[in-house]
Design a protein around this motif. Structure first.
Motif, PDB file in Angstrom:
ATOM      1  N   PRO A  57       0.838  -1.200   0.000  1.00 50.77           N
ATOM      2  CA  PRO A  57       0.000   0.000   0.000  1.00 50.77           C
ATOM      3  C   PRO A  57       0.874   1.252   0.000  1.00 50.77           C
ATOM      4  O   PRO A  57       2.048   1.204   0.382  1.00 50.77           O
ATOM      5  N   GLU A  58       0.291   2.370  -0.402  1.00 45.74           N
ATOM      6  CA  GLU A  58       1.056   3.615  -0.502  1.00 45.74           C
ATOM      7  C   GLU A  58       1.602   4.078   0.838  1.00 45.74           C
ATOM      8  O   GLU A  58       2.610   4.793   0.890  1.00 45.74           O
ATOM      9  N   ASN A  59       0.930   3.708   1.949  1.00 46.25           N
ATOM     10  CA  ASN A  59       1.320   4.213   3.265  1.00 46.25           C
ATOM     11  C   ASN A  59       2.386   3.355   3.945  1.00 46.25           C
ATOM     12  O   ASN A  59       2.505   3.344   5.167  1.00 46.25           O
ATOM     13  N   ILE A  60       3.195   2.647   3.174  1.00 43.10           N
ATOM     14  CA  ILE A  60       4.386   1.957   3.688  1.00 43.10           C
ATOM     15  C   ILE A  60       5.616   2.661   3.130  1.00 43.10           C
ATOM     16  O   ILE A  60       5.776   2.788   1.917  1.00 43.10           O
ATOM     17  N   ALA A  61       6.483   3.120   4.030  1.00 41.29           N
ATOM     18  CA  ALA A  61       7.797   3.642   3.654  1.00 41.29           C
ATOM     19  C   ALA A  61       8.850   2.665   4.147  1.00 41.29           C
ATOM     20  O   ALA A  61       8.579   1.845   5.044  1.00 41.29           O
ATOM     21  N   VAL A  62      10.042   2.707   3.569  1.00 35.94           N
ATOM     22  CA  VAL A  62      11.102   1.754   3.945  1.00 35.94           C
ATOM     23  C   VAL A  62      12.385   2.506   4.253  1.00 35.94           C
ATOM     24  O   VAL A  62      12.613   3.613   3.755  1.00 35.94           O
ATOM     25  N   THR A  63      13.243   1.883   5.073  1.00 36.07           N
ATOM     26  CA  THR A  63      14.533   2.471   5.419  1.00 36.07           C
ATOM     27  C   THR A  63      15.494   1.372   5.859  1.00 36.07           C
ATOM     28  O   THR A  63      15.071   0.313   6.327  1.00 36.07           O
ATOM     29  N   SER A  64      16.776   1.647   5.724  1.00 37.69           N
ATOM     30  CA  SER A  64      17.806   0.754   6.263  1.00 37.69           C
ATOM     31  C   SER A  64      18.596   1.456   7.358  1.00 37.69           C
ATOM     32  O   SER A  64      19.617   0.936   7.817  1.00 37.69           O
ATOM     33  N   ASP A  65      18.114   2.610   7.813  1.00 34.28           N
ATOM     34  CA  ASP A  65      18.807   3.403   8.827  1.00 34.28           C
ATOM     35  C   ASP A  65      18.004   3.412  10.128  1.00 34.28           C
ATOM     36  O   ASP A  65      16.890   3.941  10.183  1.00 34.28           O
ATOM     37  N   LEU A  66      18.564   2.822  11.186  1.00 34.85           N
ATOM     38  CA  LEU A  66      17.874   2.781  12.474  1.00 34.85           C
ATOM     39  C   LEU A  66      17.606   4.179  13.041  1.00 34.85           C
ATOM     40  O   LEU A  66      16.698   4.346  13.859  1.00 34.85           O
ATOM     41  N   LYS A  67      18.371   5.166  12.613  1.00 34.33           N
ATOM     42  CA  LYS A  67      18.168   6.528  13.106  1.00 34.33           C
ATOM     43  C   LYS A  67      16.799   7.081  12.698  1.00 34.33           C
ATOM     44  O   LYS A  67      16.300   8.025  13.318  1.00 34.33           O
ATOM     45  N   ASP A  68      16.204   6.498  11.669  1.00 32.37           N
ATOM     46  CA  ASP A  68      14.908   6.977  11.190  1.00 32.37           C
ATOM     47  C   ASP A  68      13.747   6.485  12.046  1.00 32.37           C
ATOM     48  O   ASP A  68      12.633   7.026  11.958  1.00 32.37           O
ATOM     49  N   ILE A  69      13.973   5.466  12.873  1.00 32.93           N
ATOM     50  CA  ILE A  69      12.870   4.775  13.529  1.00 32.93           C
ATOM     51  C   ILE A  69      12.180   5.628  14.591  1.00 32.93           C
ATOM     52  O   ILE A  69      10.972   5.876  14.523  1.00 32.93           O
ATOM     53  N   ALA A  70      12.915   6.061  15.609  1.00 33.38           N
ATOM     54  CA  ALA A  70      12.307   6.782  16.727  1.00 33.38           C
ATOM     55  C   ALA A  70      11.633   8.091  16.312  1.00 33.38           C
ATOM     56  O   ALA A  70      10.542   8.393  16.808  1.00 33.38           O
TER      57      ALA A  70
END
Length: 332
Positions: A57-70
């Motif tokens: 769905p469009e409302n899923i973004a992805v990242t490989s950087d843990l800094k983005d999580i919090a």
């Protein structure tokens, strides 16, 4: 809902739960440790490696950087294998505030010392941290395909359990809440060991009678260990106990069952692991469960023989004979 949730682990299960949460209206950030894999998810808007054909769905973004999580969300769902569960949380902690809430869909023990995963969460983030586990008879592809499914959410705080239930519950995905973290954790970990045993039996050419006996006596082993560790007996008769055990012992979507099946057919451990290409949680769980049984003096013969096949090169045929030749006794 517009609830935000960060999911750690871009394998099949983390991806399926991301799709489910997004389908229910949540904003989702899906993290994976492999930048190349994450770039593929972003480019193709599906997990071609683990869940091909299941479009995001469009409302899923992805990242490989843990800094983005919090910064994205203080509500975190961990779906990494148990072998890296602790190190993933330790890597995440420096970026988190005291308001973090941690849930996990990981099944297994902490391989360092055999501790339960809620104990790992408490050790890293403190006893006051809202903590919850999602478990039950679930295959990732069926969840992503929106096939009817039911799970248990066990939490240390009722409010947190209901928050997670509201995120994941839908007409096709039923959520039941529980306060028995220990029971749900033990059921989810040990069933993988028994799925290997059931697979071995089928690989050796034994029939439905054998499989049913292994499931039934295996449930008895789960209950013995779970109650000893503080779980509630009723939990093991529910979705996270009997339900998950039946699923993983009888369907070849289970990696643990497929692993045992190939062992019974004479393939080597390394050969099978390479063929499956994903984490087989029951391998480490067999060792951790066996050591816990020794520690507490609990009779777990199926677990013991599975451990010996995996770690002491015992022939599967000999393991079966050892079980069949045990002294006759009352069932209860």
């Amino acid at each position: 809902m517009n609830q935000k949730i960060a999911i750690l682990g871009a394998g099949s299960w983390g991806t399926a739960l991301a799709i489910l949460a997004a389908r229910n209206g949540c904003q989702v950030l899906l993290w994976g440790h492999n930048p190349e894999h994450i770039r593929s998810l972003d480019q193709h808007r599906q997990n071609q490696r683990y869940l091909p054909g299941m479009v995001f769905p469009e409302n899923i973004a992805v990242t490989s950087d843990l800094k983005d999580i919090a910064p994205f969300s203080q509500l975190i769902l961990v779906c990494v294998p148990s072998q890296v569960f602790k190190q993933t949380l330790l890597a995440l902690k420096p970026y988190c505030t005291d308001n973090i809430a941690v849930a996990w869909a990981t099944k297994g023990f902490n391989p360092d010392d055999g501790s339960l995963l809620h104990e790992v969460v408490a050790e890293i983030f403190g006893l006051q941290t809202p903590a919850a586990l999602l478990s039950g008879p679930t295959f990732a592809r069926e969840v992503a395909a929106d096939l009817p499914t039911a799970i248990t959410i066990a939490a240390n705080q009722a409010k947190f359990a209901h928050q997670l239930a509201s995120i994941f519950h839908s007409e096709r995905f039923r959520t039941y809440t529980s306060t028995d973290l220990i029971g749900v954790e033990v059921g989810g970990a040990v069933k993988n060991v028994l799925a290997i045993a059931a697979g071995i039996a089928d690989g050796l050419g034994f029939g439905a009678n054998t499989r049913a006996a292994l499931i039934t006596r295996g449930l008895n082993e789960i209950i013995r260990l779970g109650v000893q560790l503080g779980g509630k007996q009723d939990t093991f008769m529910g979705l996270a106990g009997l339900g998950d055990l039946i699923l993983t012992c009888t369907d070849n979507q289970s990696r643990n069952r497929r692993f045992g099946l190939a062992l019974g057919q004479g393939k080597s451990r390394d050969e099978i692991t390479k063929e499956i290409g994903q984490e087989i949680e029951g391998i480490s769980a067999a060792k951790e469960t066996y050591l816990l049984a020794l520690k507490y003096g609990i009779d777990m013969p199926i677990t013991e023989q599975t451990y010996k096949v995996l770690y002491e090169q015992l022939a599967p045929q000999t393991a079966v004979q050892n079980l069949l030749s045990r002294e006759q006794k009352p069932e209860a």
